[in-house]
Enzyme design. Structure first.
Site: not given
Ligand SMILES: NC(=O)c1ccc[n+]([C@@H]2O[C@H](COP(=O)([O-])OP(=O)(O)OC[C@H]3O[C@@H](n4cnc5c(N)ncnc54)[C@H](OP(=O)(O)O)[C@@H]3O)[C@@H](O)[C@H]2O)c1
Length: 240
Positions: A84, A141, A147
């Site tokens: 995401g 949000q 998003y």
């Molecule tokens: N962190 C939060 O507070 C939070 C809260 C609610 C929901 N979420 C959701 O939880 C999920 C993970 O979040 P996170 O915070 O761990 O994110 P993150 O640290 O930004 O990591 C994102 C991961 O997704 C990969 N990615 C992004 N775009 C992609 C694409 N088009 N194709 C394939 N892979 C892709 C990235 O690859 P690269 O390393 O190559 O960029 C990375 O491995 C997301 O869906 C996010 O929306 C997060």
């Protein structure tokens, strides 16, 4: 029985924690990433989990990538749609490109991965799909129409596909994390983050492994009666 899982966006953040937790549970895991090869190489070196690079927004790439994973690890039983991105901005400032990138990646990616893997699960009469939504898809949000729409769409997608999977042994669930301590949240300005944490009843950000535990449960044999549900893991911030 040994299972095989693919975790999109599995090389860092919540996805990395999910990969590790599934691996600990005895599952053979593959991770995907978008292009940060250095982080992916570091992840593979530390965990021994193979990482595959493709864009989940690209339908054909998902078909080809999943075929590569299956050639390497065997039939995919479990898909965690975790990849995401955010491209925040109020509607007045949000470009069409920022809208489309978030919808195509966060929501389109779920469709593309399901199209590539659901037929095999159906044929084998067993599967688990877990889609990572968000508290902001439940509650909305400010500055996140793209998003919030994509994540809200994930919750509808989950409930609809769960109905198709129920009779063939395929469960489809969502997890809606609150604010979790990852790179994505580190990008939020400190003053804004302080205000967010002040609104979380447990008084802190969540940790990635706290989301991963929920995924492991939903993917287990024991989770077979849970489908079409959304598990909110948000420190009590939004009781939905
Ligand atoms: N962190 C939060 O507070 C939070 C809260 C609610 C929901 N979420 C959701 O939880 C999920 C993970 O979040 P996170 O915070 O761990 O994110 P993150 O640290 O930004 O990591 C994102 C991961 O997704 C990969 N990615 C992004 N775009 C992609 C694409 N088009 N194709 C394939 N892979 C892709 C990235 O690859 P690269 O390393 O190559 O960029 C990375 O491995 C997301 O869906 C996010 O929306 C997060």
């Amino acid at each position: 029985m040994a299972r095989t899982a693919i975790v999109t966006g599995g090389t860092r953040g919540i996805g990395e924690a999910i990969c590790l937790a599934l691996q600990d549970a005895g599952v053979a895991v593959a991770a995907t990433y978008a292009g940060n090869a250095a982080r992916a190489a570091d992840f593979t070196e530390r965990t021994g989990i193979r990482a595959f690079c493709w864009d989940v927004a690209d339908h054909a790439a998902c078909q080809q990538g999943c075929a590569e994973v299956e050639a390497a690890l065997g039939p995919i039983d479990i898909v965690v749609n975790n990849a995401g991105i955010t491209r925040d901005g109020t509607l007045m400032k949000l470009s069409y490109e920022a809208w489309k990138a978030v919808i195509d990646t966060n929501l389109g990616g779920c469709f593309n991965m399901a199209k590539a893997t659901f037929p095999g699960m159906r044929a084998r009469r067993w599967g688990r799909i877990v889609n990572i939504g968000s508290i902001n898809g439940q509650a909305g949000q400010y500055g996140q129409v793209n998003y919030a729409a994509a994540k809200s769409g994930i919750h509808g997608f989950t409930k609809a596909l769960a109905q198709e999977g129920a009779k063939i042994g395929v469960t489809v669930n969502a997890i809606a994390p609150g604010y979790i301590d990852t790179d994505m949240v580190a990008a939020v300005p400190a003053d804004v983050l302080d205000k967010i944490v002040a609104r979380i009843p447990v008084g802190r950000l969540g940790q990635a492994h706290e989301i991963a535990r929920g995924v492991v449960f939903l993917c287990s044999e024991e989770g077979g009666f849970v489908t079409g549900s959304t598990l909110s893991i948000n420190g009590g911030q939004h009781m939905y």
